[in-house]
Scaffold this active site. Structure first.
Site, PDB file in Angstrom:
ATOM      1  N   LYS A   1       0.842  -1.200   0.000  1.00  0.00           N
ATOM      2  CA  LYS A   1       0.000   0.000   0.000  1.00  0.00           C
ATOM      3  C   LYS A   1       0.878   1.250   0.000  1.00  0.00           C
ATOM      4  O   LYS A   1       0.678   2.171  -0.774  1.00  0.00           O
ATOM      5  CB  LYS A   1      -0.922  -0.040   1.228  1.00  0.00           C
ATOM      6  CG  LYS A   1      -1.885   1.118   1.286  1.00  0.00           C
ATOM      7  CD  LYS A   1      -2.833   0.967   2.455  1.00  0.00           C
ATOM      8  CE  LYS A   1      -3.656   2.247   2.622  1.00  0.00           C
ATOM      9  NZ  LYS A   1      -4.517   2.211   3.780  1.00  0.00           N
TER      10      LYS A   1
ATOM     11  N   GLU B   1      -4.607  -6.527  14.876  1.00  0.00           N
ATOM     12  CA  GLU B   1      -4.107  -5.220  14.446  1.00  0.00           C
ATOM     13  C   GLU B   1      -5.249  -4.192  14.519  1.00  0.00           C
ATOM     14  O   GLU B   1      -5.019  -3.016  14.770  1.00  0.00           O
ATOM     15  CB  GLU B   1      -3.527  -5.294  13.020  1.00  0.00           C
ATOM     16  CG  GLU B   1      -2.487  -4.212  12.749  1.00  0.00           C
ATOM     17  CD  GLU B   1      -1.748  -4.373  11.430  1.00  0.00           C
ATOM     18  OE1 GLU B   1      -2.375  -4.229  10.372  1.00  0.00           O
ATOM     19  OE2 GLU B   1      -0.527  -4.635  11.455  1.00  0.00           O
TER      20      GLU B   1
ATOM     21  N   GLY C   1      -5.033  -1.847   4.840  1.00  0.00           N
ATOM     22  CA  GLY C   1      -4.236  -2.978   4.323  1.00  0.00           C
ATOM     23  C   GLY C   1      -4.863  -4.324   4.643  1.00  0.00           C
ATOM     24  O   GLY C   1      -4.989  -5.204   3.782  1.00  0.00           O
ATOM     25  N   ARG C   2      -5.303  -4.487   5.900  1.00  0.00           N
ATOM     26  CA  ARG C   2      -5.840  -5.801   6.298  1.00  0.00           C
ATOM     27  C   ARG C   2      -7.271  -6.013   5.826  1.00  0.00           C
ATOM     28  O   ARG C   2      -7.865  -7.058   6.083  1.00  0.00           O
ATOM     29  CB  ARG C   2      -5.719  -5.973   7.818  1.00  0.00           C
ATOM     30  CG  ARG C   2      -6.311  -4.838   8.630  1.00  0.00           C
ATOM     31  CD  ARG C   2      -5.924  -4.924  10.100  1.00  0.00           C
ATOM     32  NE  ARG C   2      -6.376  -3.765  10.863  1.00  0.00           N
ATOM     33  CZ  ARG C   2      -5.714  -2.621  10.971  1.00  0.00           C
ATOM     34  NH1 ARG C   2      -4.543  -2.475  10.357  1.00  0.00           N
ATOM     35  NH2 ARG C   2      -6.185  -1.634  11.693  1.00  0.00           N
TER      36      ARG C   2
ATOM     37  N   HIS D   1      -4.222 -32.898  18.355  1.00  0.00           N
ATOM     38  CA  HIS D   1      -3.079 -33.696  18.779  1.00  0.00           C
ATOM     39  C   HIS D   1      -1.907 -32.813  19.189  1.00  0.00           C
ATOM     40  O   HIS D   1      -0.786 -33.293  19.314  1.00  0.00           O
ATOM     41  CB  HIS D   1      -2.670 -34.653  17.647  1.00  0.00           C
ATOM     42  CG  HIS D   1      -3.798 -35.567  17.258  1.00  0.00           C
ATOM     43  ND1 HIS D   1      -4.011 -36.783  17.876  1.00  0.00           N
ATOM     44  CD2 HIS D   1      -4.804 -35.418  16.356  1.00  0.00           C
ATOM     45  CE1 HIS D   1      -5.099 -37.356  17.353  1.00  0.00           C
ATOM     46  NE2 HIS D   1      -5.600 -36.541  16.427  1.00  0.00           N
TER      47      HIS D   1
ATOM     48  N   LYS E   1       9.579  -0.604  13.926  1.00  0.00           N
ATOM     49  CA  LYS E   1      10.140  -0.358  12.584  1.00  0.00           C
ATOM     50  C   LYS E   1      11.207   0.731  12.656  1.00  0.00           C
ATOM     51  O   LYS E   1      12.286   0.594  12.072  1.00  0.00           O
ATOM     52  CB  LYS E   1       9.043   0.108  11.617  1.00  0.00           C
ATOM     53  CG  LYS E   1       8.047  -0.939  11.215  1.00  0.00           C
ATOM     54  CD  LYS E   1       7.091  -0.343  10.177  1.00  0.00           C
ATOM     55  CE  LYS E   1       5.850  -1.179   9.995  1.00  0.00           C
ATOM     56  NZ  LYS E   1       4.853  -0.575   9.135  1.00  0.00           N
TER      57      LYS E   1
ATOM     58  N   GLU F   1      10.527  -4.883   4.119  1.00  0.00           N
ATOM     59  CA  GLU F   1      10.542  -6.279   3.657  1.00  0.00           C
ATOM     60  C   GLU F   1      10.260  -6.357   2.155  1.00  0.00           C
ATOM     61  O   GLU F   1      10.937  -7.073   1.408  1.00  0.00           O
ATOM     62  CB  GLU F   1       9.462  -7.085   4.396  1.00  0.00           C
ATOM     63  CG  GLU F   1       9.737  -7.336   5.865  1.00  0.00           C
ATOM     64  CD  GLU F   1       9.161  -6.256   6.769  1.00  0.00           C
ATOM     65  OE1 GLU F   1       8.952  -5.106   6.281  1.00  0.00           O
ATOM     66  OE2 GLU F   1       8.948  -6.558   7.960  1.00  0.00           O
TER      67      GLU F   1
HETATM   68  O1  F6P Z   1       3.427  -3.159   9.785  1.00  0.00           O
HETATM   69  C1  F6P Z   1       2.059  -3.293   9.652  1.00  0.00           C
HETATM   70  C2  F6P Z   1       1.584  -2.882   8.300  1.00  0.00           C
HETATM   71  O2  F6P Z   1       1.552  -1.505   8.209  1.00  0.00           O
HETATM   72  C3  F6P Z   1       0.226  -3.496   8.031  1.00  0.00           C
HETATM   73  O3  F6P Z   1      -0.817  -2.770   8.545  1.00  0.00           O
HETATM   74  C4  F6P Z   1       0.229  -3.620   6.568  1.00  0.00           C
HETATM   75  O4  F6P Z   1      -0.750  -4.508   6.119  1.00  0.00           O
HETATM   76  C5  F6P Z   1       1.636  -4.102   6.312  1.00  0.00           C
HETATM   77  O5  F6P Z   1       2.408  -3.382   7.260  1.00  0.00           O
HETATM   78  C6  F6P Z   1       2.169  -3.894   4.924  1.00  0.00           C
HETATM   79  O6  F6P Z   1       2.136  -2.560   4.549  1.00  0.00           O
HETATM   80  P1  F6P Z   1       2.270  -2.157   3.026  1.00  0.00           P
HETATM   81  O7  F6P Z   1       1.134  -2.731   2.285  1.00  0.00           O
HETATM   82  O8  F6P Z   1       2.264  -0.655   3.029  1.00  0.00           O
HETATM   83  O9  F6P Z   1       3.584  -2.702   2.518  1.00  0.00           O
END
Ligand code: F6P
Length: 502
Positions: free
Chosen positions: A190, A330, A244-245, A361, A470, A196
């Site tokens: 987003k 979240e 995002g979620r 189990h 972060k 990452e």
């Molecule tokens: O670190 C949490 C977060 O901001 C989430 O809310 C989000 O879904 C995820 O990181 C990824 O963010 P982006 O889509 O901006 O890479």
């Protein structure tokens, strides 16, 4: 607060009641405490409330004006007050509101979905065999879960893979068996500022050799196009009015459409839209999302349970608990209300879960005899799609048995062999696992989460809690390279350990 206290009085009256006692006092509850919405059936008869307590819960829902709150959500009002944004995920899948913001969002989203459909069709006939989706959190968990749930046992067209973790082993293991000449990548973020995804995106670009077969999805499309040199027609937008979620219904679902086909992606959206209509229009006492939310508040605030489990009795839904963990924790992991004042009641419990029968189990011992009571959602699928009918009967018998054993328990002279019972659960039964039923189930959870946030007075759509870590991680990169010192004494000691052993 008085309404929460009323709930606690009901809880004190009912404490220790087993489902068997509640049924003895009210035989009809086994059937009456159920709701059916389209392909979703949910039975709440094994929750520890009776009709009087349920009436108090409904009074809470009325007092907090849940109906008006749903209308504000669907109309695109600024429900995410701390970021000054709407949360219009419902406009990604339907046009149930007459409000201008919602209608505009629906039109924009439909247009982008058609563009995405054309890209899906192109990729399906391009000779590409594998797609690697790169994203994390909301840009990964939803697409990963739905693609896994609904894919054919033998992929018909494209194999879709997911890389999320910044650990290079994730990229290494995913890419090792793939042919770069027959692979395309989708970078989903987003913000397009997520560490990452930028690092893993760079790995993909180097591995593919150029950016020709890289696609992107972002609310910051210019940044996406520039940083990876991606042609504008391969960049699909999303918007700040989609959290995002809550975004798998947008172009974030591009990997889903590639894994299951564009038509079935649209069926997923249609299933969610059908549930949306129910959440918006059903009276509170018949509203499944509201009942689920009130049940969560009952278990958290009246009974004080600090954990909640979701157990999916279908291997295809094995990733649902991980997806719901982000959606629920979240969204609801907050301690202050919309106005910044401390929230008066406890908010989200720890959410976790897994797929039955494996979970039986591993950790079910603790659920049956541990000192903590963990309310559960069970999710079962009535119709079987695999060729192993006997296994399906066994799966369903285990599903029914676990809920019953937790609720009723069984006494014994030997305390080691005694089951206390009184452990609540809600039973979801889906007619079959289809795009429509999964869409409806996920929408049900989204709306339950929103209703819980309204009951607690918190914002379900921000996530400032994740930012501090972060920032610190960015600050520690130079320290790991030996270019600076860490400020914190314990971190300095740990860095010394890492350096001395690397
Ligand atoms: O670190 C949490 C977060 O901001 C989430 O809310 C989000 O879904 C995820 O990181 C990824 O963010 P982006 O889509 O901006 O890479």
């Amino acid at each position: 607060m008085a309404l929460f206290q009323t709930l606690q009085q009901h809880a004190a009256r009912l404490r220790g009641a087993k489902t068997a006692d509640l049924i003895a006092a009210d035989v009809a509850r086994a059937g009456d405490f159920a709701l059916k919405v389209g392909p979703l059936y949910a039975n709440f008869a094994r929750q520890g409330y009776d009709r009087d307590a349920l009436a108090a819960l409904h009074a809470l829902g009325e007092a907090k004006q849940l109906g008006a709150a749903f209308q504000r959500l669907f109309d695109g009002e600024i429900v995410n007050v701390t970021e000054g944004r709407a949360a219009l995920h419902t406009a990604l899948r339907g046009n149930l509101s007459q409000a201008a913001a919602a209608r505009e969002a629906f039109a924009t989203a439909s247009e982008v979905r058609q563009r995405m459909g054309r890209l899906v069709a192109e990729l399906e006939t391009s000779g590409i065999t594998d797609i690697v989706s790169v994203g994390i959190g909301g840009s990964d968990l939803g697409p990963r879960m739905v693609a896994d749930a609904l894919r054919d046992p033998l992929p018909q067209k494209l194999r879709v893979h997911f890389i999320s973790n910044v650990d290079g082993a994730a990229a290494q293991r995913t890419l090792a068996p793939l042919d770069p000449d027959k692979t395309a990548a989708i970078l989903i973020s987003k913000t397009f500022g997520t560490q990452e995804t930028l690092l893993n995106g760079a790995i993909l670009r180097d591995w593919l050799g150029d950016s020709e077969r890289i696609y992107a999805v972002s609310a910051n499309p210019q940044r996406a196009a520039q940083s990876f040199d991606i042609d504008a027609e391969r960049v699909l937008p999303m918007w700040d009015w989609v959290g995002g979620r809550y975004s798998l219904w947008s172009a974030v679902g591009f990997p889903i459409a590639l894994a299951i086909g564009f038509d079935r992606f649209e069926q997923l959206l249609a299933g969610a839209a059908e549930f949306d209509a129910h959440a918006l229009n059903a009276p509170l006492h018949e509203n499944l999302a509201v009942r689920h939310a009130l049940t969560a508040v009952w278990n958290r605030n009246a009974l004080g349970h600090a954990a909640h489990g979701v157990m999916t009795y279908d291997q295809r839904l094995a990733l649902l608990p991980a997806y719901l963990q982000q959606l629920v924790m979240e969204s609801l992991g907050k301690s202050v209300k919309l106005d910044g004042s401390p929230v008066a009641a406890d908010t989200v419990p720890v959410w976790w879960g897994g797929a039955g029968t494996d979970v039986q189990h591993s950790f079910f011992q603790a659920l049956h005899q541990g000192t903590q009571v963990v309310p559960l959602d069970f999710v079962g699928i009535v119709r079987n799609d695999d060729p192993h009918a006997e296994n399906h009967l066994a799966l369903l018998s285990n599903l029914l048995a676990q809920s019953e054993a937790l609720a009723n328990g069984q006494g014994s002279d030997d305390p080691h062999r005694s089951y206390p019972g009184g452990r609540p659960s809600t039973m979801f039964l889906l007619d079959a696992l289809t795009p429509q039923s999964l869409g409806a189930l996920v929408a049900m959870y989204e709306h339950s989460v929103y209703a819980q946030s309204v009951l607690w007075g918190i914002n379900a759509f921000d996530q400032f809690g994740v930012e501090l870590g972060k920032q610190l991680a960015n600050g520690l990169l130079p320290a790991l390279r030996g270019e600076s010192e860490a400020a914190d004494a314990v971190t300095r000691t740990l860095l010394a350990q890492i350096k001395s052993r690397s």
